[in-house]
Scaffold this active site. Structure first.
Site, mmCIF file in Angstrom:
data_model
loop_
_atom_site.group_PDB
_atom_site.id
_atom_site.type_symbol
_atom_site.label_atom_id
_atom_site.label_comp_id
_atom_site.label_asym_id
_atom_site.label_seq_id
_atom_site.Cartn_x
_atom_site.Cartn_y
_atom_site.Cartn_z
ATOM 1 N N GLY A 54 0.840 -1.196 0.000
ATOM 2 C CA GLY A 54 0.000 0.000 0.000
ATOM 3 C C GLY A 54 0.866 1.233 0.000
ATOM 4 C CB CYS A 81 5.252 -4.239 0.129
ATOM 5 S SG CYS A 81 6.156 -2.722 -0.209
ATOM 6 C CE1 TYR A 82 1.550 0.901 5.856
ATOM 7 C CE2 TYR A 82 -0.229 -0.712 5.866
ATOM 8 C CZ TYR A 82 0.365 0.415 6.400
ATOM 9 O OH TYR A 82 -0.187 1.042 7.482
ATOM 10 C CG HIS A 168 5.722 -6.245 -4.597
ATOM 11 N ND1 HIS A 168 4.462 -5.957 -4.136
ATOM 12 C CD2 HIS A 168 6.489 -5.190 -4.244
ATOM 13 C CE1 HIS A 168 4.463 -4.780 -3.540
ATOM 14 N NE2 HIS A 168 5.683 -4.294 -3.592
ATOM 15 C CD GLU A 170 2.576 -8.823 -5.300
ATOM 16 O OE1 GLU A 170 3.276 -9.564 -4.588
ATOM 17 O OE2 GLU A 170 2.429 -7.613 -5.061
ATOM 18 N N GLY A 224 -20.779 -11.169 -25.713
ATOM 19 C CA GLY A 224 -19.549 -11.009 -24.941
ATOM 20 C C GLY A 224 -19.314 -12.245 -24.084
ATOM 21 C CB VAL A 225 -16.188 -13.737 -22.731
ATOM 22 C CG1 VAL A 225 -15.591 -12.566 -22.026
ATOM 23 C CG2 VAL A 225 -15.794 -15.008 -22.021
ATOM 24 C CG ASP A 226 -17.959 -11.096 -18.496
ATOM 25 O OD1 ASP A 226 -17.021 -11.895 -18.618
ATOM 26 O OD2 ASP A 226 -17.800 -9.893 -18.209
ATOM 27 C CB SER A 227 -23.883 -12.234 -21.266
ATOM 28 O OG SER A 227 -23.481 -12.061 -22.595
ATOM 29 C CE LYS A 365 -13.750 -10.559 -19.683
ATOM 30 N NZ LYS A 365 -15.044 -9.840 -19.662
#
Ligand code: XMP
Length: 509
Positions: A54, A81-82, A168, A170, A224-227, A365
């Site tokens: 952060g 980190c933070y 980090h 990640e 779209g991919v989500d729906s 996603k």
């Protein structure tokens, strides 16, 4: 309930990335604000906590803090980190300013038998981004790794299961980062790796069967991919699903036909496809202002959907393709509005339904895409690049006509075709053609032309919030330009957009 890890956000720029990495390690996690920590621990009984980085400095007034009791509950904690400084500061250690340490550094593991560094090379590259250092370890802690500038690059109190890293893990530049994260999840928290997409399908389908059964469900399918994934998942569990697809005439070449083929013919869904293109064109006639275009399309979409939904009558459930970043966004951030995004957010007001179902609200996603493949959807749908709700209307600068839509569809199709042929389609995050309202003089054969300019836009990005223009090789650009001016009538000039976001946006309107 699935084994849960809580990723506790302290405002770090990599907060979502940490959560995605945990999920990639097949462990379910939720990203929460530090202010919710006690409530969420009580609700979810997490197997571990990860504190993000952060921008604050622990010693500053107003810096985010947590109650010290959280660190003595026996729940394993990894502070990054933070998050690492926070553990040190909260437990009576000391933190203070030191030299800036940004970018790649050599990480040296100092403790031979640390669970966090199990199987990690004694020296490897890590990614640093801090100016605050741990000056004094809290009682019971030992240093487990260092860099040349950072005397405490990692610390731990094995007995209390508290771990901190100044770097980090990640980000991909930290060579052993994913291994370190997995060591924490599996070696310290005791994760069993139960978060997989096939497991998700199994669980969700049986939950939907039990909850929804054969009740009436309505879903707006956009292509779209989500729906698409949400509808397919529900279709697997519930027989009484109707999907409405509103074709506003602003889709790319072949897309409307593809939606009908995939969902009606291949998946066997009950699909109502409405060709509303004339209606939208009429409403948009002479409109040039971007926000007005967006507003008109959003409203008209809702009107058409409302009409179709009325024919179906009252339903028990309305499906929304909400995904996890939307949930996080509404919980954590408050950012300025640059454009009014069109999605199906207005539908709940016009549909007569009892409850919303959001089968993707836990997924990122990339997980939605993996789920799409798991459900057998074709690559063109699952890997579809982001496409704005207002469609080609915001890729035509100025007023919209049928002729301009056809020109743009053809130019865009060539662009996509050549990018795919060059093998760049997975590398470039989003790419499309836009049609300007600029007409310039050209020469074709021996004839003077006075025709439109097409702009090619291609960007690399992680989430669309920031973007850089893609370095497409010149010879690929050359092919695209040649083909567009040769094959698309009324285009005599092609330009490549070399602005990043910010200061530009990805779409032109
Ligand atoms: P901008 O142009 O704001 O775009 O840099 C960022 C990303 O959002 C997409 N976009 C939209 N998506 N409805 C959507 O669902 C919209 O109205 C909309 N406007 C832009 C854009 O394609 C890019 O991926």
């Amino acid at each position: 309930m699935a084994q849960t890890v809580l990723v506790v956000d302290f405002g770090g720029q990599y907060n979502q990335l940490i959560a995605r990495r945990v999920r990639e390690a097949n462990v379910y996690c939720e990203l929460i604000s530090f202010e919710q920590i006690e409530q969420k621990i009580a609700e979810t009984k997490p197997i571990g906590l990860v504190f993000t980085g952060g921008p604050a400095s622990f010693n500053e007034p107003g810096a985010p803090r947590i109650p010290a009791e959280v660190l003595s509950m026996g729940i394993p904690v990894l502070g990054i980190c933070y998050g690492c400084q926070l553990i040190a500061g909260t437990l009576g250690g000391a933190v203070g300013n030191g030299p800036r340490e940004y970018g790649r550094r050599k990480l040296k593991v100092e403790k031979k038998r640390s669970k966090l560094f199990d199987g990690v090379k004694p020296e490897s590259d890590c990614w640093m981004s801090h100016t605050i250092y741990i000056e004094k370890l809290p009682t019971g802690f030992v240093t487990t790794a260092t860099t040349e500038t950072c005397p405490v690059a990692a610390m731990e109190n094995e007995k209390s299961k508290l771990y901190g890293v100044q770097f980090h893990p990640e980000v991909i530049h930290t060579e052993e980062g994913f291994k370190i994260l997995k060591n924490f999840l599996y070696g310290v928290c005791g994760a069993t790796g139960e978060w997989t997409m096939s497991g998700y399908v199994e669980r969700t389908v049986s939950e939907l069967k039990a909850k929804v059964g054969d009740k009436k469900i309505l879903c707006a399918l956009s292509g779209g991919v989500d729906s698409a994934v949400a509808a397919t998942l529900i279709h697997k569990a519930c027989p009484n699903l109707t999907c409405i697809f509103v074709d506003h005439g602003l889709l790319r070449k072949g897309e409307a036909e593809e939606v009908v083929r995939v969902f009606r013919d291949e998946q066997g869904m009950n699909l109502v496809a409405v060709d509303a293109s004339e209606r939208f064109l009429k409403k948009l006639e002479g409109v040039t202002e971007p926000e007005r275009k967006r507003k008109i399309i959003g409203e008209e979409f809702i009107r058409v959907f409302e009409q179709e939904a009325k024919k179906i009558g009252a339903v028990d459930y309305l499906v929304q393709g909400t995904i996890y970043p939307d949930v996080i966004e509404s919980g954590l951030n408050h950012s300025a509005k640059i454009k009014s995004h069109h999605n199906v957010g207005g539908l709940p007001d016009v549909v007569d339904f009892k409850e919303l179902i959001e089968p993707l609200r836990l997924l990122f996603k990339d997980e939605v895409r993996r789920l799409g493949f798991e459900l057998g959807l074709p690559e063109q749908i699952v890997m579809r690049q982001p496409f704005p709700g207002p469609g080609l209307a915001i890729r035509i600068i100025g007023d919209i006509t049928k002729e301009k839509l056809d020109i743009l569809r053809d130019a865009d199709y060539i662009f996509r075709d050549e990018i795919a042929k060059a093998g760049l389609d997975r590398e470039i995050w989003q790419y499309f053609a836009a049609l300007t309202n600029i007409r310039t003089v050209g020469v074709m054969g021996d004839e003077r032309t006075y025709d439109y300019t097409v702009i090619l836009r291609a960007v690399t990005s992680v989430d669309g919030m920031t973007a850089d223009w893609a370095r497409i090789p010149f010879d690929v650009l050359q092919n695209i330009s040649d083909r567009i001016v040769n094959e698309v009538k009324h285009v005599n000039r092609v330009a490549y957009d070399i602005t990043s976001k910010p200061p530009a946006t990805i779409e032109l309107e």
